[in-house]
Design a protein around this motif. Sequence first.
Motif, PDB file in Angstrom:
ATOM      1  N   GLY A  57      15.758 -49.762  34.045  1.00 28.30           N
ATOM      2  CA  GLY A  57      16.240 -48.494  34.560  1.00 28.30           C
ATOM      3  C   GLY A  57      16.882 -48.537  35.935  1.00 28.30           C
ATOM      4  N   ARG A  58      17.069 -49.750  36.489  1.00 32.59           N
ATOM      5  CA  ARG A  58      17.661 -49.869  37.823  1.00 32.59           C
ATOM      6  C   ARG A  58      18.882 -50.781  37.778  1.00 32.59           C
ATOM      7  NH1 ARG A  58      13.221 -51.348  42.226  1.00 32.59           N
ATOM      8  NH2 ARG A  58      15.044 -50.888  43.529  1.00 32.59           N
ATOM      9  N   LEU A  59      19.909 -50.437  38.567  1.00 32.04           N
ATOM     10  CA  LEU A  59      21.084 -51.284  38.661  1.00 32.04           C
ATOM     11  C   LEU A  59      20.755 -52.536  39.463  1.00 32.04           C
ATOM     12  CD1 LEU A  59      23.933 -48.684  39.380  1.00 32.04           C
ATOM     13  CD2 LEU A  59      23.228 -49.660  37.177  1.00 32.04           C
ATOM     14  N   GLY A  60      21.298 -53.651  39.042  1.00 29.60           N
ATOM     15  CA  GLY A  60      21.046 -54.909  39.743  1.00 29.60           C
ATOM     16  C   GLY A  60      22.169 -55.886  39.498  1.00 29.60           C
ATOM     17  N   SER A  61      22.053 -57.049  40.077  1.00 28.79           N
ATOM     18  CA  SER A  61      23.089 -58.074  40.004  1.00 28.79           C
ATOM     19  C   SER A  61      22.719 -59.155  38.989  1.00 28.79           C
ATOM     20  CB  SER A  61      23.303 -58.708  41.387  1.00 28.79           C
ATOM     21  OG  SER A  61      24.161 -59.826  41.302  1.00 28.79           O
ATOM     22  N   TRP A  62      23.412 -59.167  37.860  1.00 26.21           N
ATOM     23  CA  TRP A  62      23.233 -60.261  36.903  1.00 26.21           C
ATOM     24  C   TRP A  62      23.652 -61.581  37.538  1.00 26.21           C
ATOM     25  CZ3 TRP A  62      27.031 -63.579  35.036  1.00 26.21           C
ATOM     26  CH2 TRP A  62      26.643 -64.429  33.998  1.00 26.21           C
ATOM     27  N   MET A  63      24.689 -61.518  38.363  1.00 23.89           N
ATOM     28  CA  MET A  63      25.200 -62.709  39.024  1.00 23.89           C
ATOM     29  C   MET A  63      24.109 -63.417  39.820  1.00 23.89           C
ATOM     30  SD  MET A  63      28.341 -62.588  41.751  1.00 23.89           S
ATOM     31  CE  MET A  63      27.565 -61.150  42.501  1.00 23.89           C
ATOM     32  N   ALA A  64      23.380 -62.657  40.643  1.00 19.83           N
ATOM     33  CA  ALA A  64      22.299 -63.249  41.439  1.00 19.83           C
ATOM     34  C   ALA A  64      21.192 -63.768  40.532  1.00 19.83           C
ATOM     35  CB  ALA A  64      21.747 -62.225  42.426  1.00 19.83           C
ATOM     36  N   ARG A  65      20.907 -63.038  39.473  1.00 26.10           N
ATOM     37  CA  ARG A  65      19.860 -63.461  38.541  1.00 26.10           C
ATOM     38  C   ARG A  65      20.255 -64.742  37.814  1.00 26.10           C
ATOM     39  NH1 ARG A  65      18.283 -62.028  33.336  1.00 26.10           N
ATOM     40  NH2 ARG A  65      20.022 -60.575  33.068  1.00 26.10           N
ATOM     41  N   ARG A  66      21.531 -64.843  37.444  1.00 25.20           N
ATOM     42  CA  ARG A  66      22.002 -66.059  36.754  1.00 25.20           C
ATOM     43  C   ARG A  66      22.006 -67.258  37.700  1.00 25.20           C
ATOM     44  NH1 ARG A  66      22.192 -69.925  34.710  1.00 25.20           N
ATOM     45  NH2 ARG A  66      23.579 -70.829  33.133  1.00 25.20           N
ATOM     46  N   VAL A  67      22.383 -67.045  38.937  1.00 24.20           N
ATOM     47  CA  VAL A  67      22.350 -68.129  39.919  1.00 24.20           C
ATOM     48  C   VAL A  67      20.922 -68.631  40.079  1.00 24.20           C
ATOM     49  CG1 VAL A  67      22.617 -68.670  42.383  1.00 24.20           C
ATOM     50  CG2 VAL A  67      24.430 -67.458  41.164  1.00 24.20           C
ATOM     51  N   CYS A  68      19.968 -67.722  40.184  1.00 21.72           N
ATOM     52  CA  CYS A  68      18.569 -68.122  40.355  1.00 21.72           C
ATOM     53  C   CYS A  68      18.062 -68.918  39.161  1.00 21.72           C
ATOM     54  CB  CYS A  68      17.699 -66.892  40.581  1.00 21.72           C
ATOM     55  SG  CYS A  68      17.826 -66.232  42.245  1.00 21.72           S
ATOM     56  N   ARG A  69      18.460 -68.506  37.984  1.00 24.31           N
ATOM     57  CA  ARG A  69      18.038 -69.245  36.793  1.00 24.31           C
ATOM     58  C   ARG A  69      18.572 -70.673  36.840  1.00 24.31           C
ATOM     59  NH1 ARG A  69      19.894 -65.864  32.893  1.00 24.31           N
ATOM     60  NH2 ARG A  69      21.363 -67.193  31.808  1.00 24.31           N
ATOM     61  N   GLN A  70      19.808 -70.832  37.313  1.00 25.31           N
ATOM     62  CA  GLN A  70      20.384 -72.167  37.400  1.00 25.31           C
ATOM     63  C   GLN A  70      19.700 -72.994  38.489  1.00 25.31           C
ATOM     64  OE1 GLN A  70      22.841 -73.169  35.116  1.00 25.31           O
ATOM     65  NE2 GLN A  70      22.017 -75.100  35.875  1.00 25.31           N
ATOM     66  N   LEU A  71      19.370 -72.357  39.609  1.00 29.52           N
ATOM     67  CA  LEU A  71      18.658 -73.076  40.671  1.00 29.52           C
ATOM     68  C   LEU A  71      17.315 -73.590  40.173  1.00 29.52           C
ATOM     69  CD1 LEU A  71      19.278 -70.841  43.845  1.00 29.52           C
ATOM     70  CD2 LEU A  71      20.527 -72.878  43.102  1.00 29.52           C
ATOM     71  N   GLN A  72      16.618 -72.779  39.410  1.00 29.53           N
ATOM     72  CA  GLN A  72      15.327 -73.206  38.872  1.00 29.53           C
ATOM     73  C   GLN A  72      15.493 -74.368  37.902  1.00 29.53           C
ATOM     74  OE1 GLN A  72      14.298 -69.184  37.551  1.00 29.53           O
ATOM     75  NE2 GLN A  72      12.502 -69.226  38.889  1.00 29.53           N
ATOM     76  N   ASP A  73      16.560 -74.340  37.090  1.00 32.08           N
ATOM     77  CA  ASP A  73      16.808 -75.436  36.153  1.00 32.08           C
ATOM     78  C   ASP A  73      17.061 -76.741  36.897  1.00 32.08           C
ATOM     79  OD1 ASP A  73      16.512 -73.751  34.028  1.00 32.08           O
ATOM     80  OD2 ASP A  73      18.653 -73.535  33.608  1.00 32.08           O
ATOM     81  N   TRP A  74      17.911 -76.693  37.919  1.00 31.63           N
ATOM     82  CA  TRP A  74      18.242 -77.918  38.643  1.00 31.63           C
ATOM     83  C   TRP A  74      17.073 -78.399  39.497  1.00 31.63           C
ATOM     84  CZ3 TRP A  74      23.772 -75.858  39.942  1.00 31.63           C
ATOM     85  CH2 TRP A  74      24.647 -76.249  38.921  1.00 31.63           C
ATOM     86  N   ALA A  75      16.293 -77.471  40.032  1.00 29.87           N
ATOM     87  CA  ALA A  75      15.139 -77.876  40.848  1.00 29.87           C
ATOM     88  C   ALA A  75      14.071 -78.551  40.010  1.00 29.87           C
ATOM     89  CB  ALA A  75      14.556 -76.653  41.560  1.00 29.87           C
ATOM     90  N   SER A  76      14.071 -78.295  38.705  1.00 31.12           N
ATOM     91  CA  SER A  76      13.056 -78.888  37.830  1.00 31.12           C
ATOM     92  C   SER A  76      13.387 -80.322  37.442  1.00 31.12           C
ATOM     93  CB  SER A  76      12.896 -78.051  36.554  1.00 31.12           C
ATOM     94  OG  SER A  76      14.065 -78.113  35.750  1.00 31.12           O
TER      95      SER A  76
END
Length: 340
Positions: free
Chosen positions: A308-327
Amino acid sequence: MSRIVPADFRPARGLSNRHVQTLLPRLRPLTTLARDTEILNLPDGDFVELAWVRPAPMHEDAPVFVLFHGLEGGFDSPYAREILAAASALGWRAVMMHFRGCGQAPNRLPRAYHSGDTADAYWFIGQLARRYPRAIKVAAGVSLGGNMLLKLVAEQGGDGLDLAGAIAISAPLDLAACADALNRGFSRHYQRYLLKSLKLKIIAKMATDTLPLSLSSYQLGRLDSFWAYDNEVTAPLHGFSSASDYYRRASAGRLVGDIELPTLILHAADDPFMPGDMFERLPTPSDAVRIEIASHGGHVGFVESRQGRLGSWMARRVCRQLQDWASVPRQLHVMTNRPG
């Protein structure tokens, strides 16, 4: 396997229009974010301003996230606050490098920055490698910063930078085609806004410095397209013979087949800054590159609705990629991404 796939972005209901997606982030409250400012002196006597997100991680080996902004952007750009805040919340040491003249003070030299100017970013990443030799590092670039970053990683090869990966968002990979797109229809409003900011900086420099430009303030004011501005200002200030020469040499799209570093490119098919068929114009990307294209999203928009809240998919997608590479085990990063 195709390296170009659909993105999983879905625009908030009723907000799929490309201009709404592009402009909406500027109408929303700016993410609150504290920073420490550092002046990084460059080999040619100029400097860039760094914005380090506070609070910083305590451990020296905490992963480092570097962000390069878009044309006339900076720490106060909505996308910058969202992405830096999200990376910091993951425990990354987040920092933005402002291009020359884009921080809180004008740069020292007559020259400024441009879409293909990779030297300052290369110098900065090298400094990070010395400061944090044990930390995994990922760089992201938005719009102009994304084109610059992709050109840099293509130039340096897989082991020329101390980076585990690179992310480019809404990058104008064919500068000539993008200049054409911005000179048509409603997109001319974006062009006018960006040119106004660029011209104000040049006028200020004209008042205090001798610039290698053969035009007056009046003539500068009459430059009404990126083609005209880049031909009369960007090219002579940075060693190009013309706008065409600049666009050809600075565009990173021609190099996507040469990239060896793990790279993610995020793009919206309806980006009003770019032609709809941009990726059809480019070479086949290398196996190290993944391109995710959303049907909607505008230019650096990607506004979604979650719970129910507007947010940034872009920031969320970047974070998902950071977690993948950090692993990925640190040993693999060291083996494949040695400092240059």
